[in-house]
Scaffold this motif. Structure first.
Motif, short mmCIF file in Angstrom:
data_model
loop_
_atom_site.label_atom_id
_atom_site.label_comp_id
_atom_site.label_asym_id
_atom_site.label_seq_id
_atom_site.Cartn_x
_atom_site.Cartn_y
_atom_site.Cartn_z
N LYS A 1 0.83 -1.21 0.00
CA LYS A 1 0.00 0.00 0.00
C LYS A 1 0.86 1.27 0.00
O LYS A 1 0.71 2.15 -0.85
N SER A 2 1.76 1.37 0.97
CA SER A 2 2.56 2.59 1.10
C SER A 2 3.54 2.74 -0.06
O SER A 2 3.80 3.86 -0.51
N ILE B 1 -5.22 5.01 2.73
CA ILE B 1 -4.50 3.75 2.91
C ILE B 1 -4.68 3.28 4.34
O ILE B 1 -4.44 4.04 5.29
N LEU C 1 -7.14 9.30 -1.43
CA LEU C 1 -6.70 7.91 -1.47
C LEU C 1 -6.34 7.54 -0.04
O LEU C 1 -5.32 7.98 0.49
N ASP D 1 -1.93 8.14 4.33
CA ASP D 1 -1.33 6.84 4.63
C ASP D 1 -1.53 6.51 6.10
O ASP D 1 -0.82 7.00 6.97
N ILE E 1 -3.37 11.95 -0.51
CA ILE E 1 -3.06 10.56 -0.15
C ILE E 1 -2.86 10.51 1.36
O ILE E 1 -1.96 11.17 1.90
N ILE F 1 -0.87 17.26 -5.70
CA ILE F 1 -0.96 15.98 -5.00
C ILE F 1 -0.22 16.13 -3.68
O ILE F 1 0.96 16.52 -3.66
N LEU G 1 -5.65 16.03 -5.14
CA LEU G 1 -5.59 14.65 -4.65
C LEU G 1 -4.82 14.61 -3.35
O LEU G 1 -3.69 15.10 -3.26
N ALA H 1 1.74 4.29 -2.89
CA ALA H 1 1.55 5.73 -2.67
C ALA H 1 2.85 6.50 -2.90
O ALA H 1 2.84 7.58 -3.50
N MET I 1 0.33 14.49 0.54
CA MET I 1 0.31 13.22 1.28
C MET I 1 0.37 13.46 2.77
O MET I 1 1.12 14.31 3.26
#
Length: 344
Positions: free
Chosen positions: A52-53, A216, A214, A184, A182, A97, A180, A56, A99
Motif C-alpha cells: 500500500k505505502s 491507505i 486515497l 497513509d 493521499i 498531490i 488529490l 503511494a 500526502m
C-alpha cells in the motif's frame, strides 16, 4: 503537457515496483491498476507488507532508492508521472498531490515549528509574503479543528499531542488546496475518539476543498465508514476492487471475506473469538506459483496452485482475482454473512 480535464483524476495501470536483492529484482508491487474519479474517496486496504505505502510513494515520486525499477503508468489528469523530471514533479507535489504520512512525529522536522514548516510549503508554491503565508497557516489549522491555532503554529512537533500533530499534518497537506490527497494510515496509534474525529475530517475534505482522497489503511472498519470504493491488495497484487457497499456486501475473494470476518459485529450474537487468518503473508522473494493467498485459504484447490488468478468481473465496477467466481462457484455461506447481519 497541460492537464487533461476529461481524463480520470488518477489512472494507475500495471504499476510494477521491484527492489534489488541478491537473487535479482524482487517485485513488491505487481501489476496494480486502479482509477480515481474527481471528488472520490478510495480505500486502499490490506495487511502490512501488501504494497500500500510503496504504491503511494511511487505516485508521489518519492522512491529514489538505488536500483529500484518502476514500470507501468501513473497518469494524473492525463499527465504521465512515471519518469517525470524531478523539477516538474516537485511542482506537482504539495500543490496538486499531497500526502499525509503515517507518523506525523517523524514526518515533521523536529527543529522547526509547525507554523514554519507549513509556511515553507505555501511559499514554495505561491508568491506570498511571510505574513500572508502565516495568516493562511493559522486559518487552515483552525479549519482542521486545532484550538488556538496561532499558539500551536509556534510550537514544535514534540510539544503537541498525537491528535494535534495529525491535524497539523493534514493542515500542511491541504495548505495549497491539492486536488488529490493521499492519506497513509492517518489514524494509526490514535485513540478511538481522536480517530473518529480524523475520519470525520477526511470525509469533510470533499466539501471543504473538493479534494479526492486515497485512504491507505489495514482497517476494514475505517474503509466502511469513509470510502466510496475499495481496492484490496494482497502480497503486492490486487485481490478485489469495487464499490465499498458491494465489496462489503458480497465479497468475491476469500481474503476480503476473511478481513470482514475479523471485524467485531455491531449487533446480533457476539462470537467468543473473532476468526483469524491462519499463517502469514508470503515473502515477496518467495511467492507461491499460483494464488499468493492459497497457502492461507480454506477453499484452495488444484486450480489455485498453477498461475496467479486474473481479475474476474462480478458486477458493475466489481472484480476479484479468484478462481471460485471464474468457475461459477460462490463463496460458502459462512463467508457471505455480511449482508444478512444487519442491525435493526
Amino acid at each position: 503537457m497541460p492537464a487533461d480535464r476529461s481524463a480520470p483524476l488518477l489512472d494507475v495501470r500495471d504499476l510494477c515496483i521491484g527492489f534489488p536483492a541478491r537473487g535479482g529484482m524482487v517485485p513488491i508491487v505487481d501489476h496494480v491498476s486502479f482509477t480515481m474519479p474527481e471528488a472520490g474517496i478510495l480505500g486502499l486496504v490490506g495487511e502490512s507488507g501488501s504494497g500500500k505505502s510503496v504504491t503511494a510513494m511511487a505516485i508521489m515520486g518519492l522512491i529514489d532508492a538505488p536500483g529500484v525499477r518502476i514500470s507501468g503508468s501513473v497518469r494524473f489528469r492525463g499527465r504521465e508521472l512515471i519518469g517525470l523530471p524531478p523539477r516538474q514533479m516537485r511542482r506537482l507535489r504539495g500543490r496538486d498531490i499531497a500526502m499525509i504520512f503515517q507518523d506525523p512525529m517523524t514526518a515533521f522536522t523536529p527543529v522547526y515549528t509547525i507554523g514554519w514548516q507549513i509556511d515553507e510549503q505555501i511559499r514554495a508554491h505561491e508568491r506570498l509574503t511571510r505574513a500572508q503565508a502565516r495568516a493562511r497557516t493559522v486559518r487552515i489549522l483552525g479549519e482542521m479543528g486545532v484550538p488556538d491555532p496561532e499558539r500551536v503554529a509556534q510550537r514544535y512537533p514534540h510539544q503537541l499531542s498525537g491528535g494535534l500533530r495529525q491535524r497539523a499534518m493534514i493542515a500542511m497537506a491541504l495548505s495549497c488546496n491539492p486536488t488529490l490527497l493521499i492519506a497513509d494510515e492517518p489514524t494509526t496509534a490514535l485513540d478511538v475518539t481522536v480517530q473518529a474525529q480524523i475520519l470525520d475530517l477526511i470525509r469533510s475534505l470533499r466539501g471543504m476543498h473538493g479534494s479526492s482522497v486515497l485512504l491507505i489503511t489495514h482497517d476494514m472498519g475505517v474503509v466502511a465508514q469513509t470510502c466510496d470504493s475499495t481496492l484490496v491488495l494482497y502480497s503486492g497484487r490486487v485481490a478485489e476492487t469495487g464499490p465499498t457497499a458491494r465489496v462489503f456486501d458480497r465479497p468475491g475473494h476469500p481474503y476480503t471475506a476473511a478481513l470482514l470476518d475479523s471485524i467485531p459485529p455491531l449487533c446480533g450474537p457476539r462470537p467468543d473469538r473473532l476468526p483469524a487468518i491462519s499463517g502469514t503473508p508470503p515473502s515477496p522473494m518467495d511467492r507461491p506459483a499460483g494464488c499468493a493467498f492459497g497457502p492461507r485459504c480454506a477453499h484452495v484447490h488444484a486450480a489455485c496452485t498453477t498461475t496467479p488468478p486474473a481479475l474476474v468481473p462480478l458486477g458493475p465496477d466489481h472484480a476479484a482475482a479468484c478462481v471460485l467466481p471464474a468457475e461459477g462457484t460462490p463463496l460458502p455461506p459462512r463467508i457471505l454473512r455480511a449482508s444478512n447481519d444487519t442491525c435493526p
